[in-house]
Each structure stands twice: as structure tokens, then as C-alpha cells.
Design an enzyme around this catalytic site. Sequence first.
Site, PDB file in Angstrom:
ATOM      1  N   HIS A 117       0.845  -1.203   0.000  1.00  0.00           N
ATOM      2  CA  HIS A 117       0.000   0.000   0.000  1.00  0.00           C
ATOM      3  C   HIS A 117       0.879   1.252   0.000  1.00  0.00           C
ATOM      4  O   HIS A 117       0.554   2.252  -0.634  1.00  0.00           O
ATOM      5  CB  HIS A 117      -0.882   0.044   1.256  1.00  0.00           C
ATOM      6  CG  HIS A 117      -1.915  -1.025   1.325  1.00  0.00           C
ATOM      7  ND1 HIS A 117      -1.853  -2.061   2.237  1.00  0.00           N
ATOM      8  CD2 HIS A 117      -3.042  -1.225   0.603  1.00  0.00           C
ATOM      9  CE1 HIS A 117      -2.909  -2.839   2.080  1.00  0.00           C
ATOM     10  NE2 HIS A 117      -3.641  -2.366   1.096  1.00  0.00           N
TER      11      HIS A 117
ATOM     12  N   LYS B 100      -1.960  -6.825  -7.990  1.00  0.00           N
ATOM     13  CA  LYS B 100      -2.093  -8.152  -7.389  1.00  0.00           C
ATOM     14  C   LYS B 100      -3.520  -8.682  -7.556  1.00  0.00           C
ATOM     15  O   LYS B 100      -3.726  -9.853  -7.856  1.00  0.00           O
ATOM     16  CB  LYS B 100      -1.733  -8.138  -5.902  1.00  0.00           C
ATOM     17  CG  LYS B 100      -1.778  -9.542  -5.300  1.00  0.00           C
ATOM     18  CD  LYS B 100      -1.521  -9.551  -3.832  1.00  0.00           C
ATOM     19  CE  LYS B 100      -2.746  -9.253  -3.042  1.00  0.00           C
ATOM     20  NZ  LYS B 100      -3.728 -10.358  -3.048  1.00  0.00           N
TER      21      LYS B 100
END
Length: 281
Positions: free
Chosen positions: A31, A148
Site C-alpha cells: 500500500h 495483485k
Amino acid sequence: MRITVARTPADLEAFRGGVVVPTMGALHAGHGALIEHASRLAGDSPVVATIFVNPTQFNESRDFDTYPRDLEHDLALAAGAGATCVFAPDVDTVYPAGRDVPVPDLPPVATEPGLEDAHRPGHFQGVCQVVARLFDLTSPTRALFGEKDWQQLAVVRAMARATHPGTEIVGSPTVREAGGLAMSSRNQRLGAADRRRASAISAALAEASRWPSSTRDAEANARRVLLENDLEAEYCVIRDAETLLEASPGRPARALIAAPLGDARLIDNAPWPGFAIPAGA
Ligand code: PAF
């Protein structure tokens, strides 16, 4: 770095029109890289990380209840990566009582591939619902999503084209741990032994890329690597990178894997070099 914590739509007033990074919190270095990427794109515009564990996208209440939550840690990570605002609403702000928050029409990539759509029924309904709602609240010019979750990225891109054409959807590369495991908040559920086995997923993706002349050979050999590590895939496939349907010559393709492991369910993907677009085409 100073960061504003917004809890309500009114708190967001000064932060509309920037770059948004939607998350469910439990932020990790992956993140952090997304938020840094957003800051580079934003220039002087605001960078808003949203943190909301969205109840409508979970298939199992246990997964929702045990989803890791740590706002203090998240604020420090988001600030360090360059976010100017964290929007951390409660459930009533996102889904106000007595008001229907619409679920946008799902694009074909959310229902046809038989990948996450088949293994997590209702999941993309919840994702599209909350992402559209977060976009309405933050009015972003751009929004970043990790590669992802490749099918999620494709779904949000297709949805936004129809519902929020003013928001550009940007994919950001997967960040990996030293052994190759793709970073995910759910990795916290893996013990040391499972973490070692989990790195077989990125090894299987690498194996698939060694078989560029046949999707069938690529899939079979990737599956072999998983089985050698006692991992039974829910899917292990080569697909068209955009539609996630059958791959075909002349179009970018992607290898995608999902496998349960202990208390976690791991997903990962990588470009597949077969069917490469010929130079100059
Ligand atoms: O990828 C996630 O963390 C979530 O699915 C998202 C996009 C923040 C929506 O809740």
C-alpha cells in the site's frame, strides 16, 4: 508529514478532485508503494487514501470479523508515503440507513471468467458498490489499484468507464516479500511454514513463463510446482489480460493463480510472455 483524517463527506470538501487510493486498511509496504505512486501522479493535488473494511464484499462473516484493523499504524504509514488525507468513514457514512447505495451494472469481466467471480460469489458486486460510492464521495481524477488483484483492477476499470468516466483507473505493480510472496494484508494469517510454502505461488507463475508456446503446458507446469509444495489451486490459468477469457495470439496474456493456504486464500498473477505481440505490430 501532516495528514488530515476525514470521517464524513463534509470533512472531504478540501480533498476532492485529487488522486485516490482505496484500501481496507491493515496497510503494508505494498500500500505504501501505491500511495507513493499516487503522490508522484498527484503533483499539487490531494492524495486521499480511503480506509474502509467494506462489509458488502466479504463472502464469509468470519473473514470480515477477523480482517486486521489498526488505524494508528495505517495513519503513520499513509502519511509517510505522502497521503494528504485519510478518509476513514464508519459504515453508516458509506451506507446511510434508509438509503439504497446502488450497485453498478457489473461488466462482463466481473461475471464471465470463472475466476474470483466463481470462487467469491457476490464479491465484485460489493467491490463495485463501495468503489462507486467512494468515487462519488471523493470525485477523484485518478484512482490507483494494485495489480495483485488483477481481476478487481479489470472490473473497476470497466465499471469506471461506464459510471465515472472522469476518473482514470491506474494499476500499480505488485510489491513482493523477499521470497516472492505478493504482499497482502491477509498474509498476517500465515505462520512461518505456510509463508515458505506460499512462495511457491510466485515460483509457479515464473514456471508458467518458461512455457510460452502453449497455454496448456504453461498451466500444467505451474500446477505441478504448486502440487510439489502441497498447494491445490482453485485456478491456475493463462487468460487474456483484459477480458480474462481465453488467451489468443496477438493479445497480452496473464497467468493467474488462486490457492487456499491455512487460514488464508492467496491470489497472484504475472504477465505471460506467450502470444507476445510481434514487434512493430
Ligand atoms: O482491494 C481492496 O482493498 C478492496 O477490494 C477495495 C478496492 C478497497 C474495495 O473495498
